[in-house]
Design an enzyme around this catalytic site. Structure first.
Site, PDB file in Angstrom:
ATOM      1  CE  LYS A 142     -67.466 -10.301 -72.149  1.00 22.79           C
ATOM      2  NZ  LYS A 142     -67.147  -9.380 -73.241  1.00 22.79           N
ATOM      3  CE  LYS A 154     -72.782   3.368 -66.594  1.00 18.02           C
ATOM      4  NZ  LYS A 154     -73.901   2.601 -67.219  1.00 18.02           N
TER       5      LYS A 154
END
Ligand code: ATR
Length: 273
Positions: free
Chosen positions: A68, A158
Site C-alpha cells: 500500500k 506514533k
C-alpha cells in the site's frame, strides 16, 4: 461482444483475498462487463507487476499487503483521503495517469453509519492503533464530525504524530497512551493488528458501557478477543467484514461510477466464513 475490462487485487500473499469474489458479485449485480483477478506480485517487483498489468489492458487494481505504501509512491495523482492515509488501496489507470485512492476509511465509516445505523457525529470516538489501518481511518472519521477523536497506541509517539498531522484543521483530535484513557466512549475502533495474534490492546473495561459500539477491523468466523472483552462489559461488538465489503464497493464506484448493493454480498460472505 467486447473483451471485458480487467481489474485485479495485487498483493503478496494474495490467495486468501476475498476481493475477486466480492467484485464478481458486484459486476454481476450491476451488469458491468469486467473480470477481476488475483495477481501475486514478487516482494521486490510490485512496480513492474502493476506496469505490466496496466500495459496488458488493466483498468484498475486493489492493492493489499505489503504494497500500500509503494502504491502511494507509484501513483501520479492522489485523492485527498489517499494523501491523508499515506497509503493507497485502489489504483485507477487512465491513459498515463495512475490515480491512487484509499477506500478503507470510508468503508469503515459506511459500515458504522449506514449498516450498523450508528451516527459518528457528536460522538466520543477512540481509535486504537497508529499503523497503516488506523491512518487510513482518521480523515473519513473526522469528516463525520465526532465530538472527539482520540488516537491511542502502544507506542505513544506514533499516536502523537498521527494526531498532529490533522490537528491544524481539526480541533477535536487528540492522542493518548492506553493507560491514560478515560471512558466511556461511544465508539471504540480496534485498528491494531493485535487480533491477528489473538490478543488485544491493554485497555480498561471502564472504556465500555452499554451504549458503546466496539468495532474490530479484523473479521472471522469467531468474535475476536477485543470483541469478546467489549461484549463482556456490556458493549455491542461488530467485526470488519462490513468494512471489507464497503471498501470494495467504494473502489468499484471509483472505477465504474456505479454503486453496487452491499447488503446481499455481505450476507453471502458472512454465510461462507
Ligand atoms: P496495520 O497496517 O495493520 O495497521 P502496522 O502498520 O504494522 O499494521 O500497525 C500495527 C498496529 O497495531 C500498531 O499501532 C501497533 O502498535 P505499535 O505502533 O506500538 O507497534 C499495534 N499493535 C500490534 N500488536 C499489538 C498488541 N498486541 N497490543 C497493542 N497494539 C498492538
Amino acid at each position: 461482444m467486447n473483451r471485458p475490462d480487467r481489474y485485479a487485487v495485487i498483493g503478496h500473499p494474495v490467495a486468501h483475498s476475498k476481493s475477486p469474489d466480492i467484485h464478481a458479485r458486484f459486476a454481476a449485480q450491476t451488469k458491468q462487463h469486467l473480470i477481476y483477478e488475483r495477481l501475486l506480485a514478487p516482494l521486490d517487483g510490485f512496480v513492474a507487476s502493476v506496469q505490466a498489468f496496466a500495459k496488458g489492458g488493466g483498468r484498475g487494481a486493489n492493492i493489499t499487503v505489503p504494497f500500500k505504501l509503494e502504491a502511494h509512491a507509484l501513483a501520479t495523482a492522489l485523492t485527498e483521503r489517499a494523501r491523508a492515509a499515506g497509503a493507497v488501496n485502489t489504483l485507477k489507470f487512465d491513459g498515463d495517469t495512475i490515480l491512487g485512492d484509499n477506500t478503507d476509511g470510508i468503508g469503515l465509516v459506511a459500515d458504522i453509519v449506514k449498516n450498523a445505523g450508528i451516527a459518528i457525529a457528536g460522538k466520543r470516538v477512540l481509535l486504537l492503533g497508529a499503523g497503516g489501518a488506523a491512518r487510513g481511518a482518521v480523515l473519513p472519521l473526522l469528516f463525520e464530525h465526532p465530538a472527539e477523536l482520540v488516537i491511542a497506541n502502544r507506542t505513544r509517539s506514533k499516536a502523537d504524530q498521527l494526531a498532529l498531522q490533522f490537528a491544524a484543521h481539526h480541533r477535536n483530535i487528540g492522542a493518548s497512551d492506553f493507560a491514560a484513557l478515560h471512558g466511556p466512549f461511544d465508539i471504540i475502533i480496534n485498528a491494531t493488528s493485535a487480533s491477528l495474534a489473538a490478543d488485544m490492546p491493554p485497555i480498561s473495561s471502564a472504556l465500555f458501557d452499554s451504549g458503546t459500539l466496539a468495532y474490530d477491523m479484523m473479521y472471522g468466523r469467531e468474535a475476536t478477543v477485543f470483541m469478546r472483552f467489549a461484549m463482556q462489559h456490556g458493549a455491542t461488538a461488530r467485526d470488519g467484514l462490513g468494512m471489507l465489503v464497503e471498501q470494495a464497493a467504494e473502489s468499484f464506484f471509483v472505477w465504474r461510477g456505479v454503486r453496487p448493493d452491499t447488503a446481499s454480498v455481505f450476507a453471502e460472505l458472512r454465510a461462507k466464513l
